[in-house]
Enzyme design. Structure first.
Site, PDB file in Angstrom:
ATOM      1  CG  ASP A  16      -1.702   1.229   1.417  1.00  0.00           C
ATOM      2  OD1 ASP A  16      -2.436   1.582   0.475  1.00  0.00           O
ATOM      3  OD2 ASP A  16      -1.593   1.881   2.477  1.00  0.00           O
ATOM      4  CG  LEU A  17       1.547   3.316  -3.053  1.00  0.00           C
ATOM      5  CD1 LEU A  17       1.358   4.016  -4.400  1.00  0.00           C
ATOM      6  CD2 LEU A  17       3.005   2.929  -2.851  1.00  0.00           C
ATOM      7  CG  ASP A  18      -2.182   7.629  -0.501  1.00  0.00           C
ATOM      8  OD1 ASP A  18      -1.184   8.327  -0.698  1.00  0.00           O
ATOM      9  OD2 ASP A  18      -3.127   7.541  -1.314  1.00  0.00           O
ATOM     10  CG  ASP A 185      -2.627   2.639   6.222  1.00  0.00           C
ATOM     11  OD1 ASP A 185      -2.496   2.477   4.985  1.00  0.00           O
ATOM     12  OD2 ASP A 185      -3.519   3.342   6.725  1.00  0.00           O
TER      13      ASP A 185
HETATM   14 MG   LIG Z   1      -3.169   3.199   3.141  1.00  0.00          MG
END
Ligand SMILES: [Mg+2]
Length: 239
Positions: A16-18, A185
């Site tokens: 995942d990024l954000d 996250d």
């Molecule tokens: Mg995220």
């Protein structure tokens, strides 16, 4: 917290990024402020009628009206800017340069401190595919070299937590789902999503003491405070 075992090194990682590599809301808020300043100069009636909170409310209204576009945050953002312009009697075509400016600033993220070094470790050991529902651009952010590619909800048509999205990532990597470790996250999108699709998962939980939600079904392989801890855990797996 229970954890499923990961007996061997995974074939590949999806990441995942954000909010996993950087906190996303500070970047969005800065981009929204820059966008509003631009509107003051180029579409003053819109800027006067819509402050950043009002523009965000339009963005949320467009999202509620168009659930079929939920995978495409760029469309939602640009459409909401066009709507505000039209409502104010200004040229909706200005939404295109306004959105381009927003996107440029949305990429100006502040990485969590361990990310550059940890990503270098992870990408030296595994193919890493970015798996994102957002519109971050790894090339513009300067992290592209650590990834074999990006699979985005916008291009795929649905995003996390849909199993099809995870399975497409596995197919792109040439790995079976149970050979892939997904890292993220967001409990619902990343951890429950990966679990339902048959992937292993690692929960990056930067809030000390956070608990998985009541009724949670998934059992991540690891819960880690940051990506350095994850790289350490992966180093400990037998080859
Ligand atoms: Mg995220």
């Amino acid at each position: 917290m229970d954890a499923v075992s990961l007996a061997r090194r995974p074939c590949a990682l999806t990441l995942d990024l954000d909010d996993t590599l950087w906190p996303v809301w500070p970047a969005i808020e800065r981009a929204e402020a820059v966008l509003h300043d631009w509107l003051k100069a180029h579409a003053p009636a819109t800027a006067a009628a819509f402050d950043t909170a009002a523009l965000r409310a339009v963005r949320e209204a467009v999202g509620r009206e168009h659930p079929e576009q939920a995978h495409d945050l760029s469309w939602l953002r640009q459409t909401s800017i066009a709507r505000a312009l039209t409502h104010s009697g200004e040229d909706p075509a200005l939404a295109e340069p306004a959105f381009a400016l927003f996107m440029d600033h949305r990429q100006r993220v502040d990485l969590f401190p361990e990310v550059v070094e940890a990503l270098a470790r992870l990408s030296a050991a595994f193919p890493v595919l970015a798996l994102t529902n957002g519109n971050a651009d790894l090339g513009r952010i300067g992290l592209g070299d650590h990834f074999v590619g990006t699979l985005g909800a916008r291009s795929f048509g649905v995003g996390k937590p849909h199993a099809a999205f995870f399975h497409a990532a596995c197919a792109q990597l040439g790995c079976a789902p149970d050979e892939v470790l997904h890292i993220g996250d967001d409990w619902a999108l990343d951890i429950e999503g990966a679990h339902a699709a048959g992937l292993h998962s690692a929960w990056v939980c930067r809030t000390p003491g956070a608990q998985r939600p009541a009724g949670a079904q998934a059992r991540p392989w690891r819960v880690v405070a940051d990506l350095a801890a994850l790289a350490d855990a992966l180093d400990g797996l037998p080859r």
